[in-house]
Design a protein around this motif. Structure first.
Motif, PDB file in Angstrom:
ATOM      1  N   GLU A  70      -0.173   2.277  -9.526  1.00 57.50           N
ATOM      2  CA  GLU A  70       0.221   2.328  -8.541  1.00 57.50           C
ATOM      3  C   GLU A  70       2.018   1.192  -8.893  1.00 57.50           C
ATOM      4  N   LEU A  84       1.799  -1.474  -4.216  1.00 55.97           N
ATOM      5  CA  LEU A  84       1.329  -0.591  -3.750  1.00 55.97           C
ATOM      6  C   LEU A  84       0.126   0.156  -4.108  1.00 55.97           C
ATOM      7  N   THR A  88       0.250   5.154  -0.676  1.00 50.36           N
ATOM      8  CA  THR A  88       1.220   4.885  -0.447  1.00 50.36           C
ATOM      9  C   THR A  88       2.331   5.338  -1.070  1.00 50.36           C
ATOM     10  N   ILE A  89       2.752   5.589  -2.085  1.00 49.42           N
ATOM     11  CA  ILE A  89       3.391   5.690  -2.501  1.00 49.42           C
ATOM     12  C   ILE A  89       4.234   7.150  -2.581  1.00 49.42           C
ATOM     13  N   THR A  92       6.207   7.471   0.966  1.00 42.62           N
ATOM     14  CA  THR A  92       6.715   6.954   0.692  1.00 42.62           C
ATOM     15  C   THR A  92       7.699   8.328   0.365  1.00 42.62           C
ATOM     16  N   LEU A 362       8.084  -2.864   2.136  1.00 42.28           N
ATOM     17  CA  LEU A 362       7.899  -2.413   1.062  1.00 42.28           C
ATOM     18  C   LEU A 362       5.786  -3.077   1.725  1.00 42.28           C
ATOM     19  N   ARG A 363       6.184  -4.590   1.445  1.00 40.33           N
ATOM     20  CA  ARG A 363       4.767  -5.163   1.957  1.00 40.33           C
ATOM     21  C   ARG A 363       4.024  -4.141   3.045  1.00 40.33           C
ATOM     22  N   SER A 366       2.727  -1.545   2.085  1.00 44.77           N
ATOM     23  CA  SER A 366       1.135  -1.300   1.873  1.00 44.77           C
ATOM     24  C   SER A 366       0.118  -1.838   2.884  1.00 44.77           C
ATOM     25  N   ARG A 371       0.005   2.809   6.123  1.00 48.08           N
ATOM     26  CA  ARG A 371       0.145   3.529   5.019  1.00 48.08           C
ATOM     27  C   ARG A 371      -0.806   4.894   5.633  1.00 48.08           C
TER      28      ARG A 371
END
Length: 381
Positions: A70, A84, A88-89, A92, A362-363, A366, A371
């Protein structure tokens, strides 16, 4: 054929490994008294990932890599802004990349190099002389060495570059930020195991990275107008970050117990040429894209791999190999440098509106619909 390599970091070790694979002997000279560990986390991908696969070190890197469960963005008082999750990480960063500590990447390379290449610690370069056939160097320990190629892989403040190309100030482009990174001896209570927490406020960014194996990294990056000339790292970090809450006091206290600290300005190296005769610069000594671009380790390994390829393709003609190598690597390095210069403006935002804008992508990442799209695009292809 024999290469003398100045610097036992990622660039130097990767070069020694690749040259060994094409039949060269290597001598690595490192100014530090011993190998360093830790360092900040990097996303290792692109040409570096491809090169690691070709060089046979990818399985070992994958074992050393880690996945962040996280990534939490905090307010200065510690409250959560947003987070995130692991999926999601991963979306990216894409599938062909590894998150790894710089020190772990170095450790993998060192283990591959040490049995067939000499590594000498506690010395660096003090003089260079070369002719059409040989390069001769004098080291700060008083010894002299000869080889077919001298490789300056000695970082941002390269002694090789200073001796062969000119003073440091002619090549460094200051990006007006400073950074401090060190290992913590214990995980702050406000950071979950395997998570990363970060905050930005008033031109300052801080992050704590927890790795599942129990290690923890403290990272501080801030605009240079917060700095004062000659101030030591402990005094400066306490002054710059001392008003912030959350886990910042714990992280600053951990600095007192840290075995080593990386503390420097964030600068790029802009050089019109990376070679002169039988001398070549590689890695941060040549281009230093900076952590803003996030690609330095990948370029170092990719550059080392390509150097070996060109030397093998031009047997007995080192200058021709260096010319072909630079033509292949320079476009990628310059693209990443341009990215780093663009990113510096939003890295440590000075105002709340700029901070909001910098965090907006980034928001969005999430959000479940975004995603799912990123997962389809990057994870499932």
């Amino acid at each position: 054929m024999r290469a003398i390599i100045i610097g036992a970091g990622i660039a130097g070790l990767a070069t020694a490994l690749r040259l060994h694979q094409i039949g060269w002997d290597t001598l690595i000279i490192e100014r530090a008294p011993a190998r360093r560990g830790g360092g900040y986390a990097v996303t290792f991908g692109g040409i570096g990932y491809d090169a690691a696969e070709r060089m046979g070190i990818l399985p070992d890197l994958l074992k050393k890599g880690f996945i962040t469960d996280e990534l939490v963005y905090h307010k200065p008082n510690g409250e959560r802004r947003f987070s995130l999750d692991r999926a999601t990480i991963s979306a990216t960063t894409g599938p062909r990349s590894i998150t790894i500590l710089r020190g772990d990447l170095e450790a993998v390379l060192y283990e591959k190099v040490r049995d067939h290449g000499e590594v000498r610690f506690g010395a660096t370069l003090s003089a260079v002389d070369q002719d059409e056939h040989t390069v001769r160097v004098t080291l700060t320990d008083g010894t002299q060495q000869e080889g077919d190629l001298l490789i300056g892989a000695d970082g941002l403040h390269s002694a090789t570059r200073a001796l062969m190309f000119g003073p440091e100030e002619d090549f460094l482009l200051d990006l007006e930020h400073k950074v401090a990174v060190y290992m913590l001896d214990k995980r702050p209570a406000g950071i979950a195991t395997g998570a990363t927490g970060t905050l930005s406020s008033g031109g300052r960014t801080a992050a704590i990275i927890s790795i599942a194996d129990g290690r923890n990294v403290a990272f501080f990056g801030y605009r240079a107008d917060h700095a004062r000339p000659g101030e030591d790292v402990t005094t400066e970090l306490q002054r710059v970050y001392g008003d912030l809450g959350w886990i910042i006091p714990e992280a600053l206290a951990g600095l007192q117990r840290a075995e080593s600290v990386y503390f420097d300005t964030i600068s790029q190296v802009v050089a019109p040429s990376w070679s002169e005769g039988r001398v070549v610069l590689l890695g941060d000594a040549a281009w230093c894209v900076t952590l803003f671009a996030g690609y330095g380790s990948s370029l170092a390994v990719g550059g080392a791999d390509r150097l070996g390829t060109e030397l093998a393709a031009h047997p007995g003609d080192v200058p021709a190999a260096l010319t072909a190598w630079e033509a292949a690597i320079r476009p990628e390095a310059e693209r990443k440098q341009k990215l780093g210069r663009r990113v510096k403006g939003v890295y440590a935002p000075t105002s709340p509106p700029l901070l909001w804008l910098s965090l907006l992508p980034l928001r969005l990442a999430s959000l479940p619909p975004v995603r799912r799209y990123m997962t389809r695009r990057f994870i499932k292809g």
